[in-house]
Scaffold this motif. Sequence first.
Motif, PDB file in Angstrom:
ATOM      1  N   VAL A  73       0.843  -1.279  -0.003  1.00  0.00           N
ATOM      2  CA  VAL A  73      -0.074   0.071   0.032  1.00  0.00           C
ATOM      3  C   VAL A  73       1.016   1.170  -0.012  1.00  0.00           C
ATOM      4  O   VAL A  73       0.501   2.240  -0.721  1.00  0.00           O
ATOM      5  N   PHE A  74       1.935   1.239   0.758  1.00  0.00           N
ATOM      6  CA  PHE A  74       2.549   2.487   0.974  1.00  0.00           C
ATOM      7  C   PHE A  74       3.662   2.512  -0.116  1.00  0.00           C
ATOM      8  O   PHE A  74       4.426   3.837  -0.198  1.00  0.00           O
ATOM      9  N   SER A  75       3.810   1.581  -1.055  1.00  0.00           N
ATOM     10  CA  SER A  75       4.684   1.902  -2.211  1.00  0.00           C
ATOM     11  C   SER A  75       4.073   2.284  -3.515  1.00  0.00           C
ATOM     12  O   SER A  75       4.443   2.844  -4.468  1.00  0.00           O
ATOM     13  N   LEU A  76       2.683   2.539  -3.490  1.00  0.00           N
ATOM     14  CA  LEU A  76       1.732   3.185  -4.491  1.00  0.00           C
ATOM     15  C   LEU A  76       1.724   4.680  -4.309  1.00  0.00           C
ATOM     16  O   LEU A  76       1.908   5.251  -3.270  1.00  0.00           O
ATOM     17  N   GLY A  77       1.373   5.099  -5.444  1.00  0.00           N
ATOM     18  CA  GLY A  77       1.250   6.632  -5.393  1.00  0.00           C
ATOM     19  C   GLY A  77       0.150   7.325  -4.601  1.00  0.00           C
ATOM     20  O   GLY A  77      -0.885   6.581  -4.351  1.00  0.00           O
ATOM     21  N   ARG A  78       0.154   8.712  -3.953  1.00  0.00           N
ATOM     22  CA  ARG A  78      -0.770   9.072  -3.067  1.00  0.00           C
ATOM     23  C   ARG A  78      -2.048   9.236  -3.928  1.00  0.00           C
ATOM     24  O   ARG A  78      -3.281   9.320  -3.029  1.00  0.00           O
ATOM     25  N   ASP A  79      -2.077   9.511  -5.203  1.00  0.00           N
ATOM     26  CA  ASP A  79      -3.459   9.798  -5.660  1.00  0.00           C
ATOM     27  C   ASP A  79      -4.268   8.676  -6.503  1.00  0.00           C
ATOM     28  O   ASP A  79      -4.954   8.815  -7.180  1.00  0.00           O
ATOM     29  N   LYS A  80      -3.462   7.542  -6.355  1.00  0.00           N
ATOM     30  CA  LYS A  80      -3.890   6.228  -7.041  1.00  0.00           C
ATOM     31  C   LYS A  80      -5.179   5.603  -6.166  1.00  0.00           C
ATOM     32  O   LYS A  80      -5.393   5.808  -5.008  1.00  0.00           O
ATOM     33  N   ALA A  81      -5.689   4.955  -7.237  1.00  0.00           N
ATOM     34  CA  ALA A  81      -6.918   3.729  -6.634  1.00  0.00           C
ATOM     35  C   ALA A  81      -7.770   4.268  -5.951  1.00  0.00           C
ATOM     36  O   ALA A  81      -8.141   3.935  -4.647  1.00  0.00           O
ATOM     37  N   PRO A  82      -8.491   5.295  -6.473  1.00  0.00           N
ATOM     38  CA  PRO A  82      -9.945   5.809  -5.538  1.00  0.00           C
ATOM     39  C   PRO A  82     -11.085   4.710  -5.682  1.00  0.00           C
ATOM     40  O   PRO A  82     -11.442   4.434  -6.865  1.00  0.00           O
ATOM     41  N   GLY A  83     -11.298   3.948  -4.891  1.00  0.00           N
ATOM     42  CA  GLY A  83     -12.281   2.898  -4.962  1.00  0.00           C
ATOM     43  C   GLY A  83     -13.774   3.442  -4.872  1.00  0.00           C
ATOM     44  O   GLY A  83     -14.037   4.543  -5.207  1.00  0.00           O
ATOM     45  N   PRO A  84     -14.711   2.667  -4.755  1.00  0.00           N
ATOM     46  CA  PRO A  84     -16.029   2.988  -4.860  1.00  0.00           C
ATOM     47  C   PRO A  84     -16.361   3.948  -3.547  1.00  0.00           C
ATOM     48  O   PRO A  84     -17.224   4.818  -3.622  1.00  0.00           O
ATOM     49  N   ASP A  85     -15.617   3.682  -2.586  1.00  0.00           N
ATOM     50  CA  ASP A  85     -15.763   4.631  -1.314  1.00  0.00           C
ATOM     51  C   ASP A  85     -15.329   5.970  -1.441  1.00  0.00           C
ATOM     52  O   ASP A  85     -15.673   6.947  -1.048  1.00  0.00           O
ATOM     53  N   GLY A  86     -14.535   6.129  -2.522  1.00  0.00           N
ATOM     54  CA  GLY A  86     -14.090   7.550  -2.933  1.00  0.00           C
ATOM     55  C   GLY A  86     -12.553   7.900  -2.147  1.00  0.00           C
ATOM     56  O   GLY A  86     -12.052   9.184  -2.328  1.00  0.00           O
ATOM     57  N   PHE A  87     -12.085   7.027  -1.502  1.00  0.00           N
ATOM     58  CA  PHE A  87     -10.881   7.102  -0.505  1.00  0.00           C
ATOM     59  C   PHE A  87      -9.495   7.035  -1.653  1.00  0.00           C
ATOM     60  O   PHE A  87      -9.559   5.765  -1.743  1.00  0.00           O
ATOM     61  N   CYS A  88      -8.694   7.862  -1.628  1.00  0.00           N
ATOM     62  CA  CYS A  88      -7.459   7.465  -2.351  1.00  0.00           C
ATOM     63  C   CYS A  88      -6.366   6.809  -1.564  1.00  0.00           C
ATOM     64  O   CYS A  88      -6.564   7.031  -0.203  1.00  0.00           O
ATOM     65  N   LEU A  89      -5.419   6.374  -1.946  1.00  0.00           N
ATOM     66  CA  LEU A  89      -4.227   6.072  -1.239  1.00  0.00           C
ATOM     67  C   LEU A  89      -3.737   6.891  -0.226  1.00  0.00           C
ATOM     68  O   LEU A  89      -3.069   6.512   0.975  1.00  0.00           O
ATOM     69  N   ALA A  90      -3.642   8.294  -0.496  1.00  0.00           N
ATOM     70  CA  ALA A  90      -3.336   9.335   0.369  1.00  0.00           C
ATOM     71  C   ALA A  90      -3.910   8.998   1.825  1.00  0.00           C
ATOM     72  O   ALA A  90      -3.203   9.352   2.737  1.00  0.00           O
ATOM     73  N   PHE A  91      -4.984   8.775   1.842  1.00  0.00           N
ATOM     74  CA  PHE A  91      -5.931   8.712   3.034  1.00  0.00           C
ATOM     75  C   PHE A  91      -5.287   7.752   3.840  1.00  0.00           C
ATOM     76  O   PHE A  91      -5.108   7.733   5.116  1.00  0.00           O
ATOM     77  N   PHE A  92      -5.440   6.606   3.120  1.00  0.00           N
ATOM     78  CA  PHE A  92      -4.951   5.242   4.033  1.00  0.00           C
ATOM     79  C   PHE A  92      -3.619   5.228   4.440  1.00  0.00           C
ATOM     80  O   PHE A  92      -3.152   4.692   5.559  1.00  0.00           O
ATOM     81  N   LYS A  93      -2.655   6.187   3.610  1.00  0.00           N
ATOM     82  CA  LYS A  93      -1.361   5.985   4.139  1.00  0.00           C
ATOM     83  C   LYS A  93      -1.303   7.056   5.448  1.00  0.00           C
ATOM     84  O   LYS A  93      -0.464   6.730   6.236  1.00  0.00           O
ATOM     85  N   HIS A  94      -2.070   8.045   5.321  1.00  0.00           N
ATOM     86  CA  HIS A  94      -2.228   9.037   6.553  1.00  0.00           C
ATOM     87  C   HIS A  94      -2.586   8.375   7.819  1.00  0.00           C
ATOM     88  O   HIS A  94      -2.186   8.537   8.761  1.00  0.00           O
ATOM     89  N   VAL A  95      -3.796   7.519   7.433  1.00  0.00           N
ATOM     90  CA  VAL A  95      -4.174   6.853   8.621  1.00  0.00           C
ATOM     91  C   VAL A  95      -3.411   5.811   9.254  1.00  0.00           C
ATOM     92  O   VAL A  95      -3.208   5.561  10.299  1.00  0.00           O
ATOM     93  N   GLY A  96      -2.840   5.128   8.192  1.00  0.00           N
ATOM     94  CA  GLY A  96      -1.892   3.977   8.611  1.00  0.00           C
ATOM     95  C   GLY A  96      -0.653   4.544   9.551  1.00  0.00           C
ATOM     96  O   GLY A  96      -0.153   3.795  10.426  1.00  0.00           O
ATOM     97  N   HIS A  97      -0.487   5.990   9.644  1.00  0.00           N
ATOM     98  CA  HIS A  97       0.817   6.355  10.352  1.00  0.00           C
ATOM     99  C   HIS A  97       0.194   6.799  11.778  1.00  0.00           C
ATOM    100  O   HIS A  97       0.886   7.466  12.378  1.00  0.00           O
ATOM    101  N   MET A  98      -1.094   7.102  11.798  1.00  0.00           N
ATOM    102  CA  MET A  98      -1.855   7.376  12.957  1.00  0.00           C
ATOM    103  C   MET A  98      -1.665   6.569  13.974  1.00  0.00           C
ATOM    104  O   MET A  98      -1.955   5.257  13.965  1.00  0.00           O
TER     105      MET A  98
END
Length: 356
Positions: free
Chosen positions: A331-356
């Motif tokens: 997950v953390f090796s992918l681009g920040r603006d990649k893969a917005p799924g049906p929920d609308g959240f891109c990888l930047a959000f999950f990376k940010h949440v993962g560091h919290m």
Amino acid sequence: MGSNGNHSLSVVLQRVEDASKVVFTGVYGPSLRVEKRRFWEELNVVRDRWVFPWCIGGDFNEIRFVGERSGCRRTTRNMVAFDDFIANHELVDLPLSGARFTWNRGESQSRIDRFLICPGWSNLVPDVYQRSLIHSVSDHCPILLDPRLQSWGRPPFRFEIAWLQAPRMEERLGEWWSFIKSKGPSDVVIGRKLRFVKKKLREWVKEKRAFDQNRLRWLESRIGEINFLEGEGNGNSNLREELGRIKAEHNGILLHEEISWRQKSRVKWLKEGIRTRHIFMPWLVLGGGKLYSSDGSLRPTPEELVFKRLDEDQCRVLEKPFEEEEIEKGVFSLGRDKAPGPDGFCLAFFKHVGHM
């Protein structure tokens, strides 16, 4: 389909709903008087090339009338040539709302930026008008050609990377993510958290956009007031310092909007890296003969090939369940603006949440 000249770039556009075609030409007119005649000739050639409705816009570096430049007292030949060009092609110079001039530098002000349309264009896009926008960086005032399109309702949710730069956003996301404390399968719990965060983000975005729009209107109004005072010769050092601060804040808000639109359009700027384009070369011709092409010999069939096989240990490695560390690394090796799924959240959000 299009063409480019020394001072213009033209493209043919096709509408999706009815396949009708129009031509748009962007211009950057020459400043030297001796080159202006060739500029009009270049645009004449552009117009003669297509019969589709035409819209032309940009910096013409020329005015039509005496009142379009501060301090101008007489009509010049170049002004007459510009007016004749518009008349010869039956172009419509749309009224400009929002400002009298589109360029200023110190006490010098001119209206040298505009859109011109032919009657056929206005038939395809009725009720179109042009209005000036506040400029905080360039000497030129942006001009918006507004077709007054109708709204199609609320757009789908998409997490925008620009939101992460807002003050206290990390704290907000942490609070929202931790607010839902439910038990059950991991995918169910994460789904509930995402729905709650989405709800809170929608509320926050609505408030932020309202604040930014009000702030932008005030900043633009104040910039206009100071520009007017300076244009009238009533400027001073305090006003210029205030103008610098206001323009910096105005540009900061616009920069956040730019980041948002960049993500929506999936555009990658040059500073973020260029994706290499692979070129396929089927053969190379040298001295009348083809190199690297097929020599006509028979190729082996799949039955004749011997493929390497995986041993049992390698098969077991491939069949192992994914580990949390592997998933996190992927997950953390992918681009920040990649893969917005049906929920609308891109990888930047999950990376940010993962560091919290």
